[in-house]
Motif scaffolding. Structure first.
Motif, PDB file in Angstrom:
ATOM      1  N   ASP A 134       0.831  -1.195   0.000  1.00 16.15           N
ATOM      2  CA  ASP A 134       0.000   0.000   0.000  1.00 16.15           C
ATOM      3  C   ASP A 134       0.869   1.248   0.000  1.00 16.15           C
ATOM      4  OD1 ASP A 134      -2.208  -1.603   0.079  1.00 16.15           O
ATOM      5  OD2 ASP A 134      -2.403  -1.521   2.260  1.00 16.15           O
ATOM      6  N   LYS A 136      -0.481   4.322   0.242  1.00 14.86           N
ATOM      7  CA  LYS A 136      -1.131   5.305   1.103  1.00 14.86           C
ATOM      8  C   LYS A 136      -1.731   4.608   2.322  1.00 14.86           C
ATOM      9  CE  LYS A 136      -2.174   9.175  -1.934  1.00 14.86           C
ATOM     10  NZ  LYS A 136      -3.219  10.114  -2.387  1.00 14.86           N
ATOM     11  N   SER A 138      -3.862   5.514   5.895  1.00 14.44           N
ATOM     12  CA  SER A 138      -4.670   6.579   6.505  1.00 14.44           C
ATOM     13  C   SER A 138      -5.207   6.154   7.862  1.00 14.44           C
ATOM     14  CB  SER A 138      -5.853   6.944   5.596  1.00 14.44           C
ATOM     15  OG  SER A 138      -5.400   7.461   4.362  1.00 14.44           O
ATOM     16  N   ASP A 141      -7.403  11.572  10.349  1.00 19.36           N
ATOM     17  CA  ASP A 141      -7.006  12.618   9.395  1.00 19.36           C
ATOM     18  C   ASP A 141      -5.513  12.585   9.072  1.00 19.36           C
ATOM     19  OD1 ASP A 141      -6.137  13.408  11.851  1.00 19.36           O
ATOM     20  OD2 ASP A 141      -7.044  15.393  11.825  1.00 19.36           O
ATOM     21  N   THR A 143      -2.530  10.968   6.934  1.00 16.91           N
ATOM     22  CA  THR A 143      -2.286  10.211   5.706  1.00 16.91           C
ATOM     23  C   THR A 143      -0.790  10.115   5.450  1.00 16.91           C
ATOM     24  OG1 THR A 143      -4.367  10.968   4.729  1.00 16.91           O
ATOM     25  CG2 THR A 143      -2.737  10.051   3.233  1.00 16.91           C
ATOM     26  N   ASP A 145       1.815   8.927   2.596  1.00 18.28           N
ATOM     27  CA  ASP A 145       1.985   8.557   1.197  1.00 18.28           C
ATOM     28  C   ASP A 145       3.424   8.091   1.010  1.00 18.28           C
ATOM     29  OD1 ASP A 145       2.328   8.412  -1.568  1.00 18.28           O
ATOM     30  OD2 ASP A 145       0.878  10.013  -1.949  1.00 18.28           O
ATOM     31  N   HIS A 152       0.481  13.969   5.593  1.00 19.71           N
ATOM     32  CA  HIS A 152      -0.476  15.062   5.722  1.00 19.71           C
ATOM     33  C   HIS A 152      -1.390  14.809   6.913  1.00 19.71           C
ATOM     34  CE1 HIS A 152       0.708  15.474   1.476  1.00 19.71           C
ATOM     35  NE2 HIS A 152       0.364  16.743   1.588  1.00 19.71           N
ATOM     36  N   GLN A 155      -5.057  17.303   5.493  1.00 17.98           N
ATOM     37  CA  GLN A 155      -4.617  17.866   4.212  1.00 17.98           C
ATOM     38  C   GLN A 155      -3.479  18.884   4.342  1.00 17.98           C
ATOM     39  OE1 GLN A 155      -8.131  19.310   2.179  1.00 17.98           O
ATOM     40  NE2 GLN A 155      -8.847  17.233   1.748  1.00 17.98           N
ATOM     41  N   GLU A 169       6.084   5.196   9.273  1.00 17.68           N
ATOM     42  CA  GLU A 169       5.631   4.180   8.328  1.00 17.68           C
ATOM     43  C   GLU A 169       5.673   2.792   8.957  1.00 17.68           C
ATOM     44  OE1 GLU A 169       6.623   2.182   3.971  1.00 17.68           O
ATOM     45  OE2 GLU A 169       7.891   3.799   4.728  1.00 17.68           O
ATOM     46  N   SER A 235      -8.665   2.756  10.386  1.00 19.60           N
ATOM     47  CA  SER A 235      -8.185   2.924   9.008  1.00 19.60           C
ATOM     48  C   SER A 235      -9.313   3.314   8.099  1.00 19.60           C
ATOM     49  CB  SER A 235      -7.548   1.609   8.531  1.00 19.60           C
ATOM     50  OG  SER A 235      -8.501   0.580   8.580  1.00 19.60           O
TER      51      SER A 235
END
Length: 235
Positions: A134, A136, A138, A141, A143, A145, A152, A155, A169, A235
């Motif tokens: 994967d 991404k 989440s 809120d 995230t 990448d 983020h 956002q 990670e 998630s």
């Protein structure tokens, strides 16, 4: 194959020349600077893969230079300093350094640490399947990448060092699972644990300062006392 470039910054020219010999023998391309200002100027003109940075220098010391470098760049930074108490090391790691080596040092140890840091850094910048596919991840809120190496929250982009990103990670790939200090160090630093516990805790603290609204009451990275850390969230 492109040679990796190391920027060596120290006002003691004997140290610069000594490390240059060892690192050049390993096939690295060396750039030299003798204070923080020279180092920043060099970075404007050259592509650099890793920086070895002394602390006590004229014009601009290494700690200030490290903070300025971290505003824009993610390459590994190894601090090299005669100031080698635990608090000195914690201060260096807190401002974004990836490693901290006290003087006097064994040049072969510096070479080994350079290789370790570069291996880890390049692994960050490739699509790795070692922890899953994967790109991404989440949680509420938050995230992550992994393909763009970006984080983020609601956002808003959060700037992390490569080491901080790797820890986040790793925890995200093992959501809800408690990882010990030794497990985190082995996976992220890719070397034997030995006395790496304090190093992990400093990076966790820095990471919390960046992603948590209140680092003393963490929302994402939870401490399981006597065991380790885990990342929780739907998630």
């Amino acid at each position: 194959m492109k040679r990796e470039t190391i920027l060596l910054v120290d006002d003691e020219k004997e140290i610069v020349e000594l490390l240059s010999i060892y690192l050049c023998n390993e096939g690295y391309r060396l750039l030299k600077a003798y204070d923080g200002m020279e180092a920043l100027a060099c970075l404007q003109k050259e592509e650099v893969d890793l920086i070895i940075l002394d602390v006590m220098m004229p014009k601009m010391d290494g700690l200030v230079a490290c903070m300025k470098i971290r505003e824009e760049r993610k390459m590994p930074i190894i601090i090299l300093s005669a100031k080698n108490t635990d608090m000195d090391k914690i201060s260096g790691l807190s401002i974004g350094a990836d490693d901290y080596v006290g003087k006097p040092f064994n040049p072969l140890e510096i070479v080994a640490r350079v290789k370790s840091q570069l291996r880890r850094y390049h692994a960050f910048n490739k699509d790795s399947n070692s922890l899953g596919n994967d790109s991404k991840l989440s949680f509420e809120d938050l995230t992550i990448d992994t393909s763009k190496h970006e984080v983020h929250i609601d956002q808003q982009k959060i700037k992390l060092t490569p080491r901080e990103f790797s820890i986040l990670e790793l925890l995200a790939r093992h959501q809800g699972q408690v990882l010990s200090l030794e497990q985190i160090y082995d996976k992220v630093w890719n070397e034997p644990f030995l006395d790496g516990g304090n190093t992990v805790m400093v990076h966790i603290r820095n990471l919390r300062d960046k992603i948590e609204v209140d680092s003393k009451r963490p929302r994402y990275i939870q401490t399981v006392w006597g065991v380790g850390y885990k990342l929780d969230g739907p998630s």
